[in-house]
Design an enzyme around this catalytic site. Structure first.
Site, PDB file in Angstrom:
ATOM      1  N   VAL A 111      -5.132  -0.872   1.265  1.00 15.87           N
ATOM      2  CA  VAL A 111      -3.955  -1.612   1.700  1.00 15.87           C
ATOM      3  C   VAL A 111      -3.208  -2.257   0.535  1.00 15.87           C
ATOM      4  CG1 VAL A 111      -5.111  -3.831   2.109  1.00 15.87           C
ATOM      5  CG2 VAL A 111      -3.118  -3.186   3.488  1.00 15.87           C
ATOM      6  N   ASP A 112      -3.889  -2.582  -0.558  1.00 11.91           N
ATOM      7  CA  ASP A 112      -3.219  -3.174  -1.712  1.00 11.91           C
ATOM      8  C   ASP A 112      -2.042  -2.322  -2.179  1.00 11.91           C
ATOM      9  OD1 ASP A 112      -6.034  -3.358  -1.455  1.00 11.91           O
ATOM     10  OD2 ASP A 112      -6.267  -4.286  -3.405  1.00 11.91           O
ATOM     11  N   SER A 113      -2.179  -1.010  -1.987  1.00 12.83           N
ATOM     12  CA  SER A 113      -1.179  -0.074  -2.483  1.00 12.83           C
ATOM     13  C   SER A 113       0.202  -0.322  -1.897  1.00 12.83           C
ATOM     14  CB  SER A 113      -1.608   1.361  -2.162  1.00 12.83           C
ATOM     15  OG  SER A 113      -1.667   1.577  -0.753  1.00 12.83           O
ATOM     16  N   LEU A 114       0.274  -0.934  -0.709  1.00 13.62           N
ATOM     17  CA  LEU A 114       1.570  -1.095  -0.042  1.00 13.62           C
ATOM     18  C   LEU A 114       2.500  -2.036  -0.777  1.00 13.62           C
ATOM     19  CD1 LEU A 114       0.524  -1.130   3.732  1.00 13.62           C
ATOM     20  CD2 LEU A 114       1.321   0.778   2.321  1.00 13.62           C
TER      21      LEU A 114
END
Length: 359
Positions: A149-152
């Site tokens: 989720v960090d990628s968002l």
């Protein structure tokens, strides 16, 4: 499980006080850079840490008009020659791209975005031009790649480049990336994200889900920055808004009595100390929602006020942000004097958006 939310009697700081806090925190970070932050002559691993701080610096300039923030950001870009870095995960290379794109919009110097455009167009396992799974965390050779989720937080880079270049392919790549991560990791029961698939079905000793605060913070801060550059008529806009509003509703329910959030949004007792990186991102997102009329001021402004007041109260006299979780991927114990550079970025994003609400 949620902490009781109470009105702690805060009044919104004025613009002058907010700007003073932003300058103080930024100056302290300049005086105490992370010891392992890369210089221009070194491999740019983990550039995302410092770049997150600088996305806050750029936001502070845009909100306040303080030219020193813009000067600092431009100097950083020139030092790194506007490169995307060599992080082993493709989405992490989007973090600097969104900063370079913001600075391009200020100066209209094509050199600022050419390396980004070139990298995105180069086929390879880490680019949308070369792989349908470019957004995955490669982990290591023994485990399959997974979404995280960090990628968002990197997604806005693609919306920005679509606006700058007029090339809608960037938006299509962003939508596919965002939808793939959300389909795998968004928990419809809680209205929040798992950090990655390894947390789905896992429980704390208290029998609660593991919904990492900062992981959700990366997503909740990234969506408004996508919406800033998404055309009103874009077909996917309502999907981004729906997820943002659902997250906002669930986050406010979980805000602590002190104005901050805990590391596990589903189990406040797992690690009961406050945490300022997720809280900074949440404060930013909620303030953005109120400022842009997508969240009710009556319902959400009190949460913004409590969060910003709590963040300011958790500054050292020198301007160091306390209780910031170091680099991690799940809730873990922390100490009060932890301040990674991305925590400074979360604080500055929050302050920049709260500045617009202030009298």
């Amino acid at each position: 499980m949620s902490l009781e939310r109470v009105n702690v009697g805060l009044t919104m700081m004025g613009k002058r006080e907010i700007l003073a806090a932003l300058r103080k925190v930024n100056s302290n970070q300049l005086d105490h850079p992370a010891p392992d932050a890369p210089a221009a002559a070194e491999p740019l691993h983990h550039i995302w840490m410092r770049v997150t701080w600088y996305t806050g610096v750029a936001a502070a300039w845009e909100a306040t008009g303080d030219a020193s923030f813009l000067k600092q950001s431009l100097a950083y870009g020139r030092e790194l020659h506007w490169q995307v870095g060599d992080d082993p995960d493709g989405p992490n290379r989007l973090f600097p791209i969104q900063l370079w794109a913001e600075l391009y919009l200020a100066k209209r110097d094509r050199a600022m975005i050419e390396p980004s455009i070139t990298w995105l167009a180069t086929p390879g396992p880490l680019t949308p031009a070369g792989s349908k799974l470019w957004y995955m965390d490669a982990q290591n050779a023994d485990t399959p790649p997974i979404p995280y989720v960090d990628s968002l937080y990197g997604a806005p880079a693609l919306a920005m480049l679509a606006e700058i270049t007029g090339n809608a392919e960037y938006r299509r790549a962003m939508d596919a990336f965002f939808d793939a991560v959300t389909t795998r990791l968004f928990d419809h029961e809680s209205g929040l994200y798992y950090r990655d698939p390894t947390f789905i079905g896992r429980k704390t000793p208290n029998g609660r889900k593991i919904l990492w605060s900062r992981g959700n913070g990366w997503a909740f801060a990234g969506i408004p920055r996508v919406l800033n550059y998404l055309p009103d008529q874009d077909r996917g806009r309502e999907r981004y808004l729906a997820i943002f509003r659902r997250m906002a509703l669930e986050l406010v329910r979980r805000q602590g009595a002190d104005g901050l959030w805990r590391m596990n949004l589903d189990d406040n007792d797992q690690f009961p100390n406050p945490e300022t990186s997720g809280s900074g991102f949440f404060c930013f997102g909620l303030a953005w929602g109120v400022n842009h009329g997508v969240l009710s001021r009556r319902e959400y402004f009190p949460a913004v006020e409590r969060a910003w007041g709590a963040l300011v109260r958790n500054l050292s006299p020198q301007g160091r942000i306390l209780w910031g979780q170091p680099e991690d991927s799940e809730p873990n114990p922390i100490v009060s004097d932890s301040t990674p550079e991305f925590v400074t970025g979360a604080f500055m994003l929050a302050g920049s958006e709260v500045y617009k609400l202030a009298p």
